[in-house]
Design a protein around this motif. Structure first.
Motif, mmCIF file in Angstrom:
data_model
loop_
_atom_site.group_PDB
_atom_site.id
_atom_site.type_symbol
_atom_site.label_atom_id
_atom_site.label_comp_id
_atom_site.label_asym_id
_atom_site.label_seq_id
_atom_site.Cartn_x
_atom_site.Cartn_y
_atom_site.Cartn_z
ATOM 1 N N LEU A 118 0.847 -1.202 0.000
ATOM 2 C CA LEU A 118 0.000 0.000 0.000
ATOM 3 C C LEU A 118 0.882 1.252 0.000
ATOM 4 N N ASP A 119 1.991 1.211 0.755
ATOM 5 C CA ASP A 119 2.944 2.336 0.729
ATOM 6 C C ASP A 119 3.508 2.539 -0.668
ATOM 7 N N ASP A 120 3.683 1.420 -1.383
ATOM 8 C CA ASP A 120 4.240 1.490 -2.745
ATOM 9 C C ASP A 120 3.179 1.807 -3.794
ATOM 10 N N GLY A 121 1.965 2.098 -3.368
ATOM 11 C CA GLY A 121 0.965 2.580 -4.321
ATOM 12 C C GLY A 121 -0.055 1.565 -4.804
ATOM 13 N N ALA A 122 -0.164 0.398 -4.143
ATOM 14 C CA ALA A 122 -1.220 -0.538 -4.557
ATOM 15 C C ALA A 122 -2.587 0.120 -4.317
ATOM 16 N N GLU A 123 -3.456 0.010 -5.308
ATOM 17 C CA GLU A 123 -4.778 0.651 -5.205
ATOM 18 C C GLU A 123 -5.880 -0.365 -4.947
ATOM 19 N N GLN A 124 -5.554 -1.646 -5.104
ATOM 20 C CA GLN A 124 -6.550 -2.695 -4.878
ATOM 21 C C GLN A 124 -5.913 -3.809 -4.042
ATOM 22 N N VAL A 125 -6.729 -4.401 -3.179
ATOM 23 C CA VAL A 125 -6.302 -5.590 -2.443
ATOM 24 C C VAL A 125 -7.335 -6.664 -2.740
ATOM 25 N N VAL A 126 -6.876 -7.794 -3.235
ATOM 26 C CA VAL A 126 -7.791 -8.899 -3.526
ATOM 27 C C VAL A 126 -7.479 -10.020 -2.546
ATOM 28 N N ILE A 127 -8.473 -10.384 -1.735
ATOM 29 C CA ILE A 127 -8.253 -11.434 -0.734
ATOM 30 C C ILE A 127 -8.968 -12.692 -1.222
ATOM 31 N N LEU A 132 -12.588 -15.354 7.354
ATOM 32 C CA LEU A 132 -12.834 -14.258 8.305
ATOM 33 C C LEU A 132 -11.616 -13.337 8.395
ATOM 34 N N ASP A 133 -10.901 -13.188 7.283
ATOM 35 C CA ASP A 133 -9.777 -12.241 7.214
ATOM 36 C C ASP A 133 -10.281 -10.866 7.652
ATOM 37 N N SER A 134 -9.553 -10.245 8.581
ATOM 38 C CA SER A 134 -10.043 -8.966 9.134
ATOM 39 C C SER A 134 -9.290 -7.755 8.590
ATOM 40 N N ARG A 135 -8.410 -7.984 7.605
ATOM 41 C CA ARG A 135 -7.514 -6.873 7.218
ATOM 42 C C ARG A 135 -8.265 -5.661 6.671
ATOM 43 N N ALA A 136 -9.367 -5.887 5.977
ATOM 44 C CA ALA A 136 -10.117 -4.751 5.427
ATOM 45 C C ALA A 136 -10.625 -3.851 6.547
ATOM 46 N N GLU A 142 -4.601 2.698 6.314
ATOM 47 C CA GLU A 142 -3.724 2.364 5.177
ATOM 48 C C GLU A 142 -4.538 2.104 3.906
ATOM 49 N N LEU A 143 -5.806 1.663 4.084
ATOM 50 C CA LEU A 143 -6.628 1.286 2.915
ATOM 51 C C LEU A 143 -7.547 2.416 2.445
ATOM 52 N N ARG A 144 -7.321 3.629 2.992
ATOM 53 C CA ARG A 144 -8.314 4.685 2.691
ATOM 54 C C ARG A 144 -8.394 5.007 1.199
ATOM 55 N N ARG A 145 -7.310 4.755 0.456
ATOM 56 C CA ARG A 145 -7.392 5.040 -0.982
ATOM 57 C C ARG A 145 -7.466 3.751 -1.821
ATOM 58 N N ALA A 146 -7.723 2.633 -1.177
ATOM 59 C CA ALA A 146 -7.720 1.348 -1.907
ATOM 60 C C ALA A 146 -9.081 0.659 -1.814
ATOM 61 N N THR A 147 -9.346 -0.162 -2.815
ATOM 62 C CA THR A 147 -10.560 -0.982 -2.774
ATOM 63 C C THR A 147 -10.151 -2.406 -2.419
ATOM 64 N N VAL A 148 -10.944 -3.031 -1.560
ATOM 65 C CA VAL A 148 -10.666 -4.417 -1.171
ATOM 66 C C VAL A 148 -11.725 -5.319 -1.804
ATOM 67 N N PHE A 149 -11.272 -6.394 -2.432
ATOM 68 C CA PHE A 149 -12.193 -7.382 -3.007
ATOM 69 C C PHE A 149 -12.024 -8.665 -2.193
ATOM 70 N N GLU A 150 -13.059 -9.018 -1.467
ATOM 71 C CA GLU A 150 -13.018 -10.262 -0.689
ATOM 72 C C GLU A 150 -13.695 -11.352 -1.518
ATOM 73 N N ARG A 200 -4.772 -1.594 -12.435
ATOM 74 C CA ARG A 200 -4.422 -0.983 -11.145
ATOM 75 C C ARG A 200 -3.537 -1.917 -10.332
ATOM 76 N N LYS A 201 -2.473 -1.339 -9.795
ATOM 77 C CA LYS A 201 -1.547 -2.155 -9.001
ATOM 78 C C LYS A 201 -2.302 -2.808 -7.834
#
Ligand SMILES: C[S@@+](CC[C@H](N)C(=O)[O-])C[C@H]1O[C@@H](n2cnc3c(N)ncnc32)[C@H](O)[C@@H]1O
Length: 319
Positions: A118-127, A132-136, A142-150, A200-201
């Motif tokens: 995320l620091d390096d500019g990832a804009e999406q996180v795909v889990i 019951l992953d709680s990272r989102a 840290e995720l304020r500018r990223a979209t998470v796909f569970e 998107r990274k």
């Protein structure tokens, strides 16, 4: 030859399931392994030593009455362990199987690499296989500018959505819930349909999943990240070796209980580590550390001694 061996591994799992009275996951019920690993993280989060404490401080929140009812019925031992004090619970878990500390390593290593990406500019996180992953919900800043796909089996996902509503009141706007069966559906199509962008990274988390899905689905996932994600995208995952899956320790131990709940381990990477396989699928390997290295890094207690054993993990990037 290798394919034949892998097929026979699945057949053995099936025969063993019948022999010990195993059954498939009940339709409409959540993955029991997703619940039990979250329960182990919740216990791990109670550790007095901050260096050995599981950072998943939200795991406990997922263990509301619905999850506790399923655990009480289908996994009474972990249910009892949740009510013990930390030391007794860990002793009891370790007497049964040896994954407690490997789960701690998983949480810490993936958390670290998620923050870096995320620091390096990832804009999406795909889990992938989110359970019951709680990272989102833990990394909201840290995720304020990223979209998470569970991404997960629909019954596990519906169950999770109720848990999240239970402790947050509503589902966060930046989290998309994407139902899938990895063994039947095309990941690219399903993710695109949910609005995930290939330009998107992206940081892909594949925690505790590769061993539960068929080889075709493993191959398709690695190839998808290698060919259909933006440059700089990364995938992190833990894995089993095919040789360990076949070992008497696994076959006569944890595999029997996994078969009994309808969630056997069916895929292990050939050879001595995942590196070659991952390279063959078009990815660059950033790290494929030996379990001892992972243990030295993530399982050192405050008094200096190393607790428990790590499993195998790999971090790879799209070239
Ligand atoms: C051991 S759990 C891990 C959950 C979560 N990643 C974690 O580490 O807490 C395995 C997860 O993989 C999912 N899964 C297994 N096989 C799947 C399949 N064929 N399609 C979709 N999801 C699957 C299960 O629903 C479950 O959430």
């Amino acid at each position: 030859m290798e394919q034949t061996m892998r097929r026979s591994l699945r057949e053995v799992a099936g025969v063993l399931a019948l022999a010990i009275g195993g059954r498939a996951v009940e339709p409409g019920t959540p993955s029991l392994t997703a619940l039990t690993v979250a329960a182990q993280r919740a216990i791990g989060a109670r550790c007095a030593d901050p260096l050995l404490r599981n950072p998943d401080f939200l795991a406990e929140k997922f263990l509301g009455p619905d999850v506790r009812a399923v655990l009480a019925k289908r996994s009474p031992r972990i249910s009892r362990e949740l009510d013990m004090d930390y030391d007794d619970a860990v002793r009891s878990i370790l007497a049964r199987d040896n994954v407690f500390y490997a789960l701690l390593v998983r949480t810490k290593y993936i958390d670290t690499e998620l923050k870096k990406s995320l620091d390096d500019g990832a804009e999406q996180v795909v889990i992938l296989g989110a359970g019951l992953d709680s990272r989102a919900y833990r990394f909201t800043r840290e995720l304020r500018r990223a979209t998470v796909f569970e991404v997960d089996f629909p019954p596990t996902q519906e169950f999770k959505k109720n848990c999240v509503r239970g402790f947050l009141g509503e589902l966060p706007a930046n989290v998309a819930f994407v139902p899938i069966d990895f063994s039947k559906q095309d990941l690219a199509t399903v993710l695109a349909g949910a609005g995930c962008r290939e330009d998107r990274k992206t940081f892909f988390i594949w925690e505790g999943v590769s061993m539960y899905i068929p080889q075709d689905a493993v191959d398709a996932t690695l190839r998808f990240v290698a060919t259909r994600s933006a440059p700089g995208s990364r995938i992190i995952f833990d894995y089993m070796l095919e040789s360990s899956l076949k070992s008497p320790r696994v076959a006569n131990g944890i595999q029997k209980s996994l078969i009994a709940i309808g969630e056997p381990w069916i895929f292990g990477f050939p050879g001595r580590r995942a590196t070659e396989y991952v390279l063959d699928h078009g990815l660059q390997v950033i790290g494929d550390p030996a379990p001892d290295e992972l243990a030295a890094k993530y399982l050192r207690a405050s008094d200096g001694h190393i607790s428990g054993r790590a499993g195998r993990m790999c971090l790879a990037s799209r070239p």
